[in-house]
Enzyme design. Structure first.
Site, mmCIF file in Angstrom:
data_model
loop_
_atom_site.group_PDB
_atom_site.id
_atom_site.type_symbol
_atom_site.label_atom_id
_atom_site.label_comp_id
_atom_site.label_asym_id
_atom_site.label_seq_id
_atom_site.Cartn_x
_atom_site.Cartn_y
_atom_site.Cartn_z
ATOM 1 N N LYS A 110 -17.180 26.491 26.951
ATOM 2 C CA LYS A 110 -16.315 25.337 26.707
ATOM 3 C C LYS A 110 -15.563 24.929 27.970
ATOM 4 O O LYS A 110 -15.285 23.736 28.191
ATOM 5 C CB LYS A 110 -15.342 25.642 25.565
ATOM 6 N N TYR B 51 -18.619 32.129 24.682
ATOM 7 C CA TYR B 51 -18.042 30.940 24.038
ATOM 8 C C TYR B 51 -16.990 30.237 24.893
ATOM 9 O O TYR B 51 -17.149 29.053 25.238
ATOM 10 C CB TYR B 51 -17.440 31.304 22.682
#
Length: 255
Positions: free
Chosen positions: A182, A178
């Site tokens: 990003k 994750y």
């Protein structure tokens, strides 16, 4: 083209049936934009559209899955046929890599034992999906008077913040999917901004803060509406606004 909507700015938000995406759609609609609710599930999209319309906004459902290029290109074809252009693109759709029934379980993402299938799936949505949608919608954005692209990032994308042992994020478990996805999205944002600056297309990354949404089992201290505020601000920048930046609720964030 539907003539009654041509005077409105048109905004497409991916993953807009819930959470920050839906709050963004609601707030942009309240500003007078026509919002296109992009979702994988047509039923949930219809529910979100009904809610926006009930509040007096102009909304339409658009079925698309950012990991399925055919659905994205069909969505772009529909937007062109119906509206002829696109003023705002909000790349909101994203996944954490955790199971839906255990959104805080990151065991498959711990770097030293990472499940590469999970890592690939997260990047497929959070990075490659953004490229797919952005490139499909760029011809429509180029026809707009003041086009804006906002990519939904996270404070966890900041290398400066996450590498600081004294930062508020120091207690988060290390992950290979994750947060790195990003961070990659932030880098991608800068590259698009550099390419599109000459065309007047402003491209920025937004960190909405720790909002109570499905992605964290509703543990955040901010509401989705509060998190959407920075997204809306970047989606409505004036011609002298920034591009290639990373912003949170209090302003610019460190890379």
């Amino acid at each position: 083209m539907n003539e009654h909507t041509t005077h409105r700015n048109i905004a497409l938000i991916t993953g807009a049936n819930k959470g920050i995406g839906r709050a963004t759609a609601e707030q942009l609609a309240a500003l007078g934009m026509t919002v296109l609710i992009g979702t994988r599930d047509p039923r949930r999209g219809d529910e979100a559209v009904t809610a926006v319309r009930a509040a007096g906004g102009d909304a339409h459902p658009v079925t698309l899955d950012v990991t399925e290029p055919a659905t994205v290109h069909e969505a772009a074809r529909w937007v062109e046929e119906r509206f002829g252009h696109l003023d705002v693109l909000v790349n909101n759709a994203g996944i954490s890599g955790a199971r839906e029934d255990a959104p805080l379980d990151v065991r498959g993402q711990i770097p030293s034992t990472a499940d590469l299938d999970i890592v690939r799936a997260v990047f497929e949505t959070n990075v490659f999906g953004v490229i797919t949608v952005t490139n499909a919608m760029l011809p429509l954005l180029r026809r707009a008077h003041a086009p804006r692209i906002v990519n939904l990032s996270s404070d966890a994308a900041s290398l400066a913040i996450t590498s600081d042992p004294d930062s508020p994020l120091a207690g988060l478990p290390p992950v290979a999917a994750y947060s790195p996805s990003k961070t990659a999205l932030n880098a991608l944002t800068v590259q698009y901004a550099n390419e599109l600056r000459k065309d007047g297309i402003l491209v920025n990354a937004a960190a909405p803060g720790y909002c109570a949404t499905d992605i964290n089992d509703h543990n955040g201290h901010l509401t989705a509406a509060q998190g959407a505020a920075v997204v809306v601000r970047l989606a409505t920048l004036g011609a002298d606004g920034p591009t290639g930046g990373f912003f949170g609720e209090r302003g610019s964030l460190p890379w």
